[in-house]
Design a protein around this motif. Structure first.
Motif, PDB file in Angstrom:
ATOM      1  N   LEU A 346      -9.320  -8.590   4.739  1.00 28.93           N
ATOM      2  CA  LEU A 346      -7.761  -8.570   4.337  1.00 28.93           C
ATOM      3  C   LEU A 346      -6.860  -7.089   3.295  1.00 28.93           C
ATOM      4  O   LEU A 346      -6.462  -7.292   2.779  1.00 28.93           O
ATOM      5  CB  LEU A 346      -8.654  -9.840   2.450  1.00 28.93           C
ATOM      6  CG  LEU A 346      -8.483  -9.937   1.276  1.00 28.93           C
ATOM      7  CD1 LEU A 346      -6.960 -10.422   1.801  1.00 28.93           C
ATOM      8  CD2 LEU A 346      -8.800  -9.799   0.250  1.00 28.93           C
ATOM      9  N   ILE A 347      -8.457  -6.257   3.725  1.00 35.49           N
ATOM     10  CA  ILE A 347      -7.819  -4.810   2.947  1.00 35.49           C
ATOM     11  C   ILE A 347      -6.466  -4.887   4.424  1.00 35.49           C
ATOM     12  O   ILE A 347      -5.046  -3.733   3.907  1.00 35.49           O
ATOM     13  CB  ILE A 347      -8.842  -3.998   3.609  1.00 35.49           C
ATOM     14  CG1 ILE A 347     -10.060  -4.452   2.189  1.00 35.49           C
ATOM     15  CG2 ILE A 347      -8.591  -2.570   3.199  1.00 35.49           C
ATOM     16  CD1 ILE A 347     -10.944  -3.313   2.389  1.00 35.49           C
ATOM     17  N   LYS A 348      -7.628  -4.859   5.942  1.00 35.52           N
ATOM     18  CA  LYS A 348      -6.336  -3.987   6.600  1.00 35.52           C
ATOM     19  C   LYS A 348      -4.745  -5.554   6.771  1.00 35.52           C
ATOM     20  O   LYS A 348      -3.750  -4.681   6.754  1.00 35.52           O
ATOM     21  CB  LYS A 348      -6.327  -5.297   7.941  1.00 35.52           C
ATOM     22  CG  LYS A 348      -7.830  -3.867   8.699  1.00 35.52           C
ATOM     23  CD  LYS A 348      -8.610  -3.740   9.989  1.00 35.52           C
ATOM     24  CE  LYS A 348      -7.436  -3.958  10.834  1.00 35.52           C
ATOM     25  NZ  LYS A 348      -7.893  -3.806  12.865  1.00 35.52           N
ATOM     26  N   ASP A 349      -4.636  -6.709   6.025  1.00 33.70           N
ATOM     27  CA  ASP A 349      -3.732  -7.324   6.234  1.00 33.70           C
ATOM     28  C   ASP A 349      -2.586  -6.080   4.720  1.00 33.70           C
ATOM     29  O   ASP A 349      -1.696  -6.624   4.985  1.00 33.70           O
ATOM     30  CB  ASP A 349      -4.309  -8.682   5.681  1.00 33.70           C
ATOM     31  CG  ASP A 349      -2.998  -9.622   5.724  1.00 33.70           C
ATOM     32  OD1 ASP A 349      -2.026 -10.060   6.570  1.00 33.70           O
ATOM     33  OD2 ASP A 349      -2.318 -10.282   4.456  1.00 33.70           O
ATOM     34  N   LEU A 350      -3.752  -6.283   4.071  1.00 33.94           N
ATOM     35  CA  LEU A 350      -2.341  -5.676   2.573  1.00 33.94           C
ATOM     36  C   LEU A 350      -2.123  -4.393   3.061  1.00 33.94           C
ATOM     37  O   LEU A 350      -1.106  -4.611   2.850  1.00 33.94           O
ATOM     38  CB  LEU A 350      -3.797  -5.822   1.491  1.00 33.94           C
ATOM     39  CG  LEU A 350      -3.937  -6.886   0.460  1.00 33.94           C
ATOM     40  CD1 LEU A 350      -5.629  -6.571   0.072  1.00 33.94           C
ATOM     41  CD2 LEU A 350      -2.820  -7.375   0.091  1.00 33.94           C
ATOM     42  N   LEU A 351      -3.298  -3.246   3.645  1.00 32.54           N
ATOM     43  CA  LEU A 351      -1.872  -2.750   4.392  1.00 32.54           C
ATOM     44  C   LEU A 351      -0.625  -2.720   5.328  1.00 32.54           C
ATOM     45  O   LEU A 351      -0.215  -1.548   5.164  1.00 32.54           O
ATOM     46  CB  LEU A 351      -3.233  -1.089   4.500  1.00 32.54           C
ATOM     47  CG  LEU A 351      -4.734  -1.005   4.251  1.00 32.54           C
ATOM     48  CD1 LEU A 351      -5.628  -0.602   4.928  1.00 32.54           C
ATOM     49  CD2 LEU A 351      -3.391  -0.168   2.809  1.00 32.54           C
ATOM     50  N   ASN A 352      -1.856  -3.313   5.939  1.00 36.43           N
ATOM     51  CA  ASN A 352      -0.169  -3.699   7.186  1.00 36.43           C
ATOM     52  C   ASN A 352       1.357  -4.442   6.563  1.00 36.43           C
ATOM     53  O   ASN A 352       2.132  -4.775   7.317  1.00 36.43           O
ATOM     54  CB  ASN A 352      -0.942  -4.279   8.096  1.00 36.43           C
ATOM     55  CG  ASN A 352      -1.887  -3.801   9.093  1.00 36.43           C
ATOM     56  OD1 ASN A 352      -1.145  -2.507   8.558  1.00 36.43           O
ATOM     57  ND2 ASN A 352      -2.207  -4.528   9.386  1.00 36.43           N
ATOM     58  N   ASP A 353       1.484  -4.719   5.516  1.00 34.94           N
ATOM     59  CA  ASP A 353       1.951  -5.895   4.713  1.00 34.94           C
ATOM     60  C   ASP A 353       3.466  -4.568   4.310  1.00 34.94           C
ATOM     61  O   ASP A 353       3.189  -3.212   4.292  1.00 34.94           O
ATOM     62  CB  ASP A 353       2.175  -5.664   3.248  1.00 34.94           C
ATOM     63  CG  ASP A 353       3.200  -6.823   2.809  1.00 34.94           C
ATOM     64  OD1 ASP A 353       4.019  -6.973   3.088  1.00 34.94           O
ATOM     65  OD2 ASP A 353       2.676  -7.331   1.914  1.00 34.94           O
TER      66      ASP A 353
END
Length: 353
Positions: A346-353
């Motif tokens: 979830l952290i990676k998904d948010l950072l890749n947004d």
């Protein structure tokens, strides 16, 4: 993960014991060095230690706390494991969540930070403005409070605490009670009036809790003191109750009311959480996990302050178990790794947004 969790649980850290809180933050930093390769920064915020690992101005704040409600010596043994259930003071609330977060930060190189305070269990009096400050600058705040049977938390009640003191006049209870002003009788009227302020439509509870009145059994009481716990999903309803309590009038005009207290935490409303919840469900599905589910709960957390600062928040991303603040507090250790992987993704998904 289990070894790290055992070490943190065995180092008891009740909020009121500042030395113990300093010790647990230093231990957490040592564990972070082993897991993540570098120690945490240990900050001082209004005289209390705060664990900080990661970016200095994070877009994603992973929020935890390392203090517990348990006085030292409350659990014997301090640590035990039976099957997949591990037990100990603060294991669910929330040292297991902190360990999950530490492992979730492995390989995270973007603008994210894991932050853990040490005064959450007593209302975050020293850290609340700090939490609001870092949350206002973030695009997401992920809170590691325990799950609700695996569900994340998308709503929390706001809280308020009040104390009502009623000043009467003492006199002899047998010889001349009519010359006194009975604070106990007056507080009874107040209790009934306060209880009537509840509103089930908004989940608003108004609960008189501790009550003290009088000094001796043969004296008309000249002082009564009542504590009140108020919780609601609606900030407007909290304001309504605030006005009503502060506007209480004595039934006996000779009595005098003194009201102190006010809001503690604002509600965590679904307008601040549902976007991140939908994101988390998407990530869980990509990982092959079953649907997470979500719930609104009565207890408050630092996620309430984060939302009040304008951040998008998702709470209840921590441990799976039961018994927060209870003698049977436990965590399902078979879920630690999967919940940590979910948080990492979830952290990676948010950072890749």
């Amino acid at each position: 993960m289990l070894a790290a969790l055992e070490a943190l649980v065995k180092l008891e850290s009740p909020t009121e014991d500042l030395d113990a809180c300093r010790d647990v933050v230093h231990l957490a930093s040592d564990i972070a060095t082993r897991i993540l390769g570098t120690p945490a920064e240990i900050r001082e915020v209004n005289g209390r230690p705060v664990f900080w690992w990661g970016a200095p101005n994070p877009d994603v704040v992973v929020l935890a706390h390392l203090d517990t409600v348990w006085p030292k010596g409350s659990f014997q043994p301090l640590w035990s494991v039976e099957g997949t259930a591990a037990r100990g003071p603060g294991i669910l609330d929330m040292k297991a969540g902190f360990v999950q977060a530490l492992y979730a930060m492995k390989g995270i190189t973007g603008s994210a930070a894991l932050v853990a305070t040490t005064d959450e269990e007593t209302g975050s009096l020293t850290s609340r403005e700090f939490i609001k400050e870092i949350s206002a600058k973030a695009k997401a705040v992920l809170v590691l409070e325990a799950t609700l049977n695996g569900k994340v938390k998308t709503g929390r009640k706001g809280t308020a605490m009040y104390q009502v003191k009623i000043h009467g006049k003492a006199s002899h209870a047998g010889l001349d009670p009519e010359k006194g002003v009975n604070a106990t009788t007056e507080i009874a009227h107040a209790v009934l009036a306060i209880t009537a302020m509840q509103n089930p439509e908004h989940g608003t509870t108004v609960v008189p809790t501790t009550l003290h009145a009088g000094n001796t059994t043969n004296t008309v009481p000249d002082l009564a003191i009542l504590d009140i716990d108020i919780r609601s999903y609606s900030m407007d309803d909290l304001k309504r109750v605030d006005t009503a309590i502060k506007g209480l009038k004595p039934v006996n005009a000779a009595a005098r009311y003194e009201v102190t207290g006010g809001f503690n935490r604002p509600p965590l409303e679904t307008t601040s959480t549902m976007a991140l919840y939908e994101r988390a469900e998407k990530v869980a599905k990509e990982l092959g996990m079953p649907p997470l589910g979500h719930a609104s709960v009565g207890g408050a957390s630092d996620g309430n302050f984060a939302a009040a600062a304008g951040a998008q928040v998702l709470d209840g991303l921590g441990a799976v178990g039961d018994g927060a603040h209870a003698a049977h507090e436990w965590v399902d250790i078979s879920t630690l790794e999967d919940r940590s992987k979910l948080l990492h993704a979830l952290i990676k998904d948010l950072l890749n947004d």
